[in-house]
Write a protein that holds these residues in place. Structure first.
Motif, PDB file in Angstrom:
ATOM      1  N   SER A 117     -71.941 -46.006 -50.996  1.00 15.58           N
ATOM      2  CA  SER A 117     -72.178 -45.129 -52.133  1.00 15.58           C
ATOM      3  C   SER A 117     -73.541 -45.406 -52.768  1.00 15.58           C
ATOM      4  O   SER A 117     -74.207 -46.392 -52.448  1.00 15.58           O
ATOM      5  N   VAL A 118     -73.949 -44.523 -53.667  1.00 14.08           N
ATOM      6  CA  VAL A 118     -75.223 -44.662 -54.372  1.00 14.08           C
ATOM      7  C   VAL A 118     -74.949 -44.586 -55.865  1.00 14.08           C
ATOM      8  O   VAL A 118     -74.370 -43.611 -56.349  1.00 14.08           O
ATOM      9  N   ASP A 119     -75.353 -45.622 -56.598  1.00 11.13           N
ATOM     10  CA  ASP A 119     -75.121 -45.685 -58.032  1.00 11.13           C
ATOM     11  C   ASP A 119     -76.443 -45.868 -58.768  1.00 11.13           C
ATOM     12  O   ASP A 119     -77.453 -46.254 -58.175  1.00 11.13           O
ATOM     13  N   GLY A 120     -76.404 -45.642 -60.077  1.00 14.54           N
ATOM     14  CA  GLY A 120     -77.564 -45.918 -60.915  1.00 14.54           C
ATOM     15  C   GLY A 120     -78.294 -44.665 -61.343  1.00 14.54           C
ATOM     16  O   GLY A 120     -78.263 -43.626 -60.661  1.00 14.54           O
ATOM     17  N   ALA A 121     -78.984 -44.759 -62.478  1.00 12.50           N
ATOM     18  CA  ALA A 121     -79.716 -43.608 -63.009  1.00 12.50           C
ATOM     19  C   ALA A 121     -80.822 -43.154 -62.083  1.00 12.50           C
ATOM     20  O   ALA A 121     -81.178 -41.977 -62.046  1.00 12.50           O
ATOM     21  N   GLY A 122     -81.381 -44.072 -61.304  1.00  9.97           N
ATOM     22  CA  GLY A 122     -82.453 -43.712 -60.397  1.00  9.97           C
ATOM     23  C   GLY A 122     -81.996 -42.937 -59.183  1.00  9.97           C
ATOM     24  O   GLY A 122     -82.824 -42.432 -58.423  1.00  9.97           O
ATOM     25  N   ALA A 123     -80.674 -42.854 -58.974  1.00  7.80           N
ATOM     26  CA  ALA A 123     -80.157 -42.112 -57.819  1.00  7.80           C
ATOM     27  C   ALA A 123     -80.182 -40.606 -58.048  1.00  7.80           C
ATOM     28  O   ALA A 123     -79.902 -39.842 -57.143  1.00  7.80           O
ATOM     29  N   HIS A 124     -80.505 -40.183 -59.254  1.00 15.13           N
ATOM     30  CA  HIS A 124     -80.453 -38.760 -59.592  1.00 15.13           C
ATOM     31  C   HIS A 124     -81.834 -38.273 -60.012  1.00 15.13           C
ATOM     32  O   HIS A 124     -82.085 -38.054 -61.203  1.00 15.13           O
ATOM     33  N   ARG A 181     -73.106 -50.549 -50.769  1.00 16.70           N
ATOM     34  CA  ARG A 181     -73.420 -49.771 -51.966  1.00 16.70           C
ATOM     35  C   ARG A 181     -74.879 -49.995 -52.352  1.00 16.70           C
ATOM     36  O   ARG A 181     -75.374 -51.112 -52.327  1.00 16.70           O
ATOM     37  N   ALA A 182     -75.560 -48.922 -52.711  1.00 17.41           N
ATOM     38  CA  ALA A 182     -76.955 -49.007 -53.157  1.00 17.41           C
ATOM     39  C   ALA A 182     -77.017 -48.638 -54.631  1.00 17.41           C
ATOM     40  O   ALA A 182     -76.499 -47.598 -55.035  1.00 17.41           O
ATOM     41  N   THR A 183     -77.615 -49.499 -55.434  1.00 19.73           N
ATOM     42  CA  THR A 183     -77.840 -49.216 -56.843  1.00 19.73           C
ATOM     43  C   THR A 183     -79.329 -49.010 -57.054  1.00 19.73           C
ATOM     44  O   THR A 183     -80.134 -49.898 -56.763  1.00 19.73           O
ATOM     45  N   LEU A 184     -79.696 -47.830 -57.535  1.00 20.93           N
ATOM     46  CA  LEU A 184     -81.098 -47.475 -57.732  1.00 20.93           C
ATOM     47  C   LEU A 184     -81.361 -47.248 -59.213  1.00 20.93           C
ATOM     48  O   LEU A 184     -80.676 -46.449 -59.860  1.00 20.93           O
ATOM     49  N   THR A 185     -82.357 -47.932 -59.737  1.00 22.10           N
ATOM     50  CA  THR A 185     -82.808 -47.704 -61.102  1.00 22.10           C
ATOM     51  C   THR A 185     -84.010 -46.761 -61.081  1.00 22.10           C
ATOM     52  O   THR A 185     -84.638 -46.589 -60.026  1.00 22.10           O
ATOM     53  N   PRO A 186     -84.352 -46.157 -62.224  1.00 19.94           N
ATOM     54  CA  PRO A 186     -85.583 -45.353 -62.254  1.00 19.94           C
ATOM     55  C   PRO A 186     -86.805 -46.150 -61.817  1.00 19.94           C
ATOM     56  O   PRO A 186     -87.715 -45.608 -61.183  1.00 19.94           O
ATOM     57  N   GLN A 187     -86.833 -47.457 -62.127  1.00 20.45           N
ATOM     58  CA  GLN A 187     -87.954 -48.289 -61.715  1.00 20.45           C
ATOM     59  C   GLN A 187     -88.012 -48.420 -60.197  1.00 20.45           C
ATOM     60  O   GLN A 187     -89.095 -48.413 -59.606  1.00 20.45           O
ATOM     61  N   ASP A 188     -86.839 -48.534 -59.551  1.00 16.17           N
ATOM     62  CA  ASP A 188     -86.793 -48.611 -58.085  1.00 16.17           C
ATOM     63  C   ASP A 188     -87.422 -47.374 -57.456  1.00 16.17           C
ATOM     64  O   ASP A 188     -88.206 -47.468 -56.491  1.00 16.17           O
ATOM     65  N   VAL A 189     -87.068 -46.211 -57.982  1.00 17.48           N
ATOM     66  CA  VAL A 189     -87.575 -44.967 -57.417  1.00 17.48           C
ATOM     67  C   VAL A 189     -89.069 -44.827 -57.702  1.00 17.48           C
ATOM     68  O   VAL A 189     -89.845 -44.389 -56.838  1.00 17.48           O
ATOM     69  N   ALA A 190     -89.496 -45.223 -58.901  1.00 16.26           N
ATOM     70  CA  ALA A 190     -90.929 -45.179 -59.225  1.00 16.26           C
ATOM     71  C   ALA A 190     -91.718 -46.121 -58.318  1.00 16.26           C
ATOM     72  O   ALA A 190     -92.803 -45.775 -57.835  1.00 16.26           O
TER      73      ALA A 190
END
Length: 261
Positions: free
Chosen positions: A129-136, A161-170
């Motif tokens: 699954s994909v969690d975190g605010a950065g996933a969207h 499971r992958a947790t992505l924050t906005p910082q990760d995506v940036a």
């Protein structure tokens, strides 16, 4: 010969060669209500890297995407989503009940997420699954946002499971822009072969466990290697991107030419 973690217990399953026919892959997507989401993205990206890896081995594939209630509107949304993710398009999008006919027989490999696959035959590849605010991320104006998300997702083992924050995506966006600029610079140097240690390591990482985080580490090692000619760095990045699908050579040839007097 490619092996991959199968199901929730993750034993190693070998994808046997189909000598007399195409290897059939069915990508199972959850219901799409509105825009496709992060889990759809991850399932599609994992299936795409698997297909690219198998094709690099010389396999010929048949691929379809199956989803519940495939209305024309949902299929159009998914086609745009697939293109923006850099995913090679499947032969068709079908309902779950039509996948067998679309493939011409039972699937050899099923790629799915959220536990939603009731297939009795074939290798079952379950995506985490994909969690975190950065996933969207916001809906992309072009494909740049989703290729950034693709890079961020490739940094996690596909079955966890992958947790992505906005910082990760940036951070992924900055890395993607940096690598493309470096590749465009290296393209100006004389071409040199991909060092064997990089090509062999990448093949082993992808064919034994689809270990995309380790392949990304190889790119970082190649960039930092002072002894590697720039032409070899270019070829290494271009070669590995055949499986990663990040369009790392996009900026080659786009730099403005120097002014002439």
């Amino acid at each position: 010969m490619t092996t991959i973690a199968e199901g929730r217990t993750f034993p190693a399953a070998t994808l046997a060669a189909a000598r007399d026919r195409l290897l059939r892959i069915c990508v199972h997507l959850p219901v799409v209500n509105g825009e496709p989401g992060p889990l759809h993205a991850r399932i599609l990206v994992v299936a795409d890297v698997l297909a690219r890896t198998l094709e690099a081995e010389g396999r010929q594939l048949a691929r379809v995407c199956a989803l519940p209630e495939p209305s024309p509107e949902r299929i159009l949304a998914l086609e745009a989503f697939v293109a923006a993710l850099g995913v090679q398009p499947p032969a068709s999008f079908t309902g779950n009940g039509e996948a067998l006919d679309a493939l011409g027989g039972p699937a050899d490999v099923h790629v799915f997420g959220d536990g939603r696959c009731d297939a009795e035959q074939g290798v079952r590849v379950e995506v985490g699954s994909v969690d975190g605010a950065g996933a969207h991320p916001p809906p992309p104006a072009g494909d740049e946002d989703l290729l950034t998300l693709r890079l961020a997702l490739l940094g996690h083992p596909y079955h966890r499971r992958a947790t992505l924050t906005p910082q990760d995506v940036a951070d992924a966006g900055r890395t993607l822009a940096h690598w493309r600029a470096r590749v465009a610079h290296w393209a100006c140097s004389p071409s040199k072969p991909v060092p064997h240690e990089f090509s062999h390591a990448a093949a082993d990482m992808l064919t034994t466990s689809l270990d995309t985080p380790a392949v990304l580490d190889l790119l970082r090692q190649a960039e930092a290697c002072d002894d590697m000619p720039e032409g070899a760095k270019f070829e290494t990045f271009a070669f590995l991107d055949r499986m990663l699908g990040l369009e790392l050579v996009r900026e080659v040839g786009r730099a403005p030419l120097p002014e002439t007097r």
